[in-house]
Motif scaffolding. Structure first.
Motif, PDB file in Angstrom:
ATOM      1  N   CYS A 183      29.506 -13.585 -19.414  1.00  0.00           N
ATOM      2  CA  CYS A 183      30.445 -14.431 -20.550  1.00  0.00           C
ATOM      3  C   CYS A 183      30.668 -12.328 -20.198  1.00  0.00           C
ATOM      4  O   CYS A 183      30.362 -11.538 -19.915  1.00  0.00           O
ATOM      5  CB  CYS A 183      30.138 -14.003 -21.873  1.00  0.00           C
ATOM      6  SG  CYS A 183      31.789 -13.746 -23.270  1.00  0.00           S
ATOM      7  N   GLU A 185      32.110 -10.729 -22.191  1.00  0.00           N
ATOM      8  CA  GLU A 185      32.275 -10.141 -24.128  1.00  0.00           C
ATOM      9  C   GLU A 185      30.653  -9.286 -23.708  1.00  0.00           C
ATOM     10  O   GLU A 185      29.512 -10.178 -23.660  1.00  0.00           O
ATOM     11  CB  GLU A 185      32.095 -11.035 -24.524  1.00  0.00           C
ATOM     12  CG  GLU A 185      33.770 -11.264 -25.383  1.00  0.00           C
ATOM     13  CD  GLU A 185      35.068 -10.894 -25.944  1.00  0.00           C
ATOM     14  OE1 GLU A 185      33.376  -9.908 -26.612  1.00  0.00           O
ATOM     15  OE2 GLU A 185      35.460 -10.828 -25.941  1.00  0.00           O
ATOM     16  N   CYS A 188      26.328 -10.709 -25.544  1.00  0.00           N
ATOM     17  CA  CYS A 188      26.574 -12.431 -25.829  1.00  0.00           C
ATOM     18  C   CYS A 188      25.471 -12.613 -25.288  1.00  0.00           C
ATOM     19  O   CYS A 188      24.186 -12.815 -24.712  1.00  0.00           O
ATOM     20  CB  CYS A 188      27.606 -12.956 -24.426  1.00  0.00           C
ATOM     21  SG  CYS A 188      27.693 -14.470 -24.608  1.00  0.00           S
ATOM     22  N   CYS A 224      33.041 -19.218 -22.061  1.00  0.00           N
ATOM     23  CA  CYS A 224      32.118 -19.177 -23.307  1.00  0.00           C
ATOM     24  C   CYS A 224      32.277 -20.169 -24.520  1.00  0.00           C
ATOM     25  O   CYS A 224      33.171 -19.829 -25.228  1.00  0.00           O
ATOM     26  CB  CYS A 224      31.606 -17.774 -23.252  1.00  0.00           C
ATOM     27  SG  CYS A 224      30.581 -17.280 -25.063  1.00  0.00           S
ATOM     28  N   HIS A 227      32.949 -16.874 -27.261  1.00  0.00           N
ATOM     29  CA  HIS A 227      33.281 -16.603 -27.500  1.00  0.00           C
ATOM     30  C   HIS A 227      35.091 -16.857 -26.506  1.00  0.00           C
ATOM     31  O   HIS A 227      36.363 -15.997 -27.186  1.00  0.00           O
ATOM     32  CB  HIS A 227      33.764 -14.982 -26.599  1.00  0.00           C
ATOM     33  CG  HIS A 227      32.264 -14.280 -27.045  1.00  0.00           C
ATOM     34  ND1 HIS A 227      30.767 -14.704 -26.404  1.00  0.00           N
ATOM     35  CD2 HIS A 227      31.847 -13.554 -27.813  1.00  0.00           C
ATOM     36  CE1 HIS A 227      29.923 -13.460 -26.840  1.00  0.00           C
ATOM     37  NE2 HIS A 227      30.913 -13.493 -28.527  1.00  0.00           N
ATOM     38  N   THR A 229      36.052 -17.550 -23.978  1.00  0.00           N
ATOM     39  CA  THR A 229      36.484 -16.555 -22.908  1.00  0.00           C
ATOM     40  C   THR A 229      35.995 -17.150 -20.960  1.00  0.00           C
ATOM     41  O   THR A 229      34.933 -17.872 -21.204  1.00  0.00           O
ATOM     42  CB  THR A 229      34.955 -15.475 -22.441  1.00  0.00           C
ATOM     43  OG1 THR A 229      34.112 -15.608 -22.878  1.00  0.00           O
ATOM     44  CG2 THR A 229      36.111 -13.905 -23.653  1.00  0.00           C
TER      45      THR A 229
HETATM   46 ZN   LIG Z   1      29.977 -15.134 -24.340  1.00  0.00          ZN
END
Ligand SMILES: [Zn+2]
Length: 382
Positions: A183, A185, A188, A224, A227, A229
């Motif tokens: 991910c 982010e 994560c 994800c 998130h 994403t």
């Molecule tokens: Zn994530």
């Protein structure tokens, strides 16, 4: 009492994870904790998750059965939980043991579909039967936890049985779980990069890529679920084999052997990731079995067992329990474990591939079991 509760919460913590190889059912945590009729207690209680997991263990006749919990973000600040319970759920979320989502939607069913798992829920999901035909085609894939004698019982939404049924991983699940995902982010908890995050993130997210949760598919794109994403493909997932420990005829726990590192099994193995048997053994078995008794490795798809004990072990070729069929495995000896071979550390204490190890055998007076509870988690009576 306070101490007892936190011990129970610790026990429950050991039964929640997102490891596709180990989980046995999917639950909606926010829903389960509100099944007030199960114990007639507070409006919301985390202990109900433990009760439902215990019921699942009884049904599967297996100890230490973990579940995949999907949680609405609002639960982290739910005023009906005690502050201690909220803290525990937050820790599970931070550690990626549960999946915390702003909008869980049909993620529960998606996970069940990708992994071939049963769903424990009172919700019927009638509107999703077209997308997930197994909801009706496979009775036992979705069961409602209901009050029963001695704890929750299950009732299948279709067919009315009480046994959770697993299916096969969907073709999409098989494809997604062949790869490792990242991910974008930082930190994560589900698809952490293992780099780029803070030091604390690194320590927390240090888990085997083989244990990674299944991504969500949005318009065919691995995403994800936390998130939203797009996930990056980080290469093939390490190969794994799911093994199990059976003691006194009952599978006590499953564990994952991956090509990344060996696993030690024994009375009380040193280091992280070892399989501790001590709590399940009577005095004689405890004296015989070494702290570090076996080393298991996965090499090019072969499970290799090495005896590292003082007293040695035995192999039961093809899983045969006949007395004459036990082949000694002397200390320092290694052997490739064939498909349904078992290695026996002591009479009644075996390790083998989880799929090949029948569980639920009745206890005999000569059981190797200590006076430990049958299911590791003993909840206080409501
Ligand atoms: Zn994530």
């Amino acid at each position: 009492m306070r101490f007892e509760i936190s011990k129970v919460l610790d026990a429950i913590e050991g039964r929640v994870c997102t490891d596709p190889s180990l989980v046995r059912a999917v639950v909606d945590l926010a829903e389960v904790i509100r099944y007030q009729d199960i114990d007639g207690g507070r409006p919301a209680s985390l202990l109900r998750l433990g009760m439902v997991i215990d019921a699942l263990s009884r049904q599967l006749e297996e100890d230490s059965v973990p579940v995949y919990a999907v949680v609405h973000r609002a639960l982290l600040s739910d005023a009906d939980l005690t502050s201690n319970e909220r803290m525990v759920v937050r820790r599970w979320a931070d550690d990626g043991l549960v999946e915390v989502l702003d909008n869980p939607g049909d993620r529960m069913l998606e996970v069940a579909d990708l992994l071939g798992l049963p769903v424990l829920s009172r919700v019927r999901f009638d509107g999703l039967r077209g997308r997930f035909p197994w909801l009706v085609e496979q009775p036992g894939r979705i069961l409602a936890p209901v009050p029963g004698a001695g704890g929750p019982a299950f009732v299948a939404h279709v067919g009315g049985g009480d046994t959770p049924v697993s299916g096969d991983r969907s073709p999409a699940g098989v494809k997604l779980l062949a790869r490792e995902w990242r991910c974008p982010e930082s930190g994560c908890a589900l698809f952490g990069s293992g780099g780029g995050g803070s030091f604390a993130d690194l320590a927390r997210v240090q888990r085997s890529p083989a244990a990674q949760a299944p991504p969500s598919l949005r318009n065919g794109v691995p995403t994800c679920p936390r998130h939203g994403t797009r996930l990056r493909d980080a290469g093939p997932r390490p190969r794994t084999e799911v093994l199990a420990v059976r003691i006194g005829g009952l599978v006590r726990r499953r564990f994952v052997l991956s090509e990344e590192q060996p696993v030690l099994v024994g009375r009380a193995p040193e280091g992280d990731g070892g399989i501790v048997l001590g709590q399940w053994l009577n005095d004689e078995a405890r004296r015989w079995i070494s702290r570090n008794h076996l080393r298991l490795e996965l090499r090019v798809g072969e499970v290799i067992v090495t005896d590292i004990s003082t007293n040695g072990s035995g192999i039961r070729p093809g899983g045969s329990m006949a007395e004459g069929d036990r082949v000694p495995l002397a200390p320092k000896q290694s052997r490739v474990l064939a498909e349904n071979d078992m290695v026996e550390l002591y009479p009644g204490v075996q390790v083998g591939r989880a799929e090949e190890l029948p569980t639920g055998a009745p206890f005999t007076p000569a059981s190797v079991m200590a006076e430990a509870p049958t299911m590791a988690m003993r909840l206080p009576r409501p």
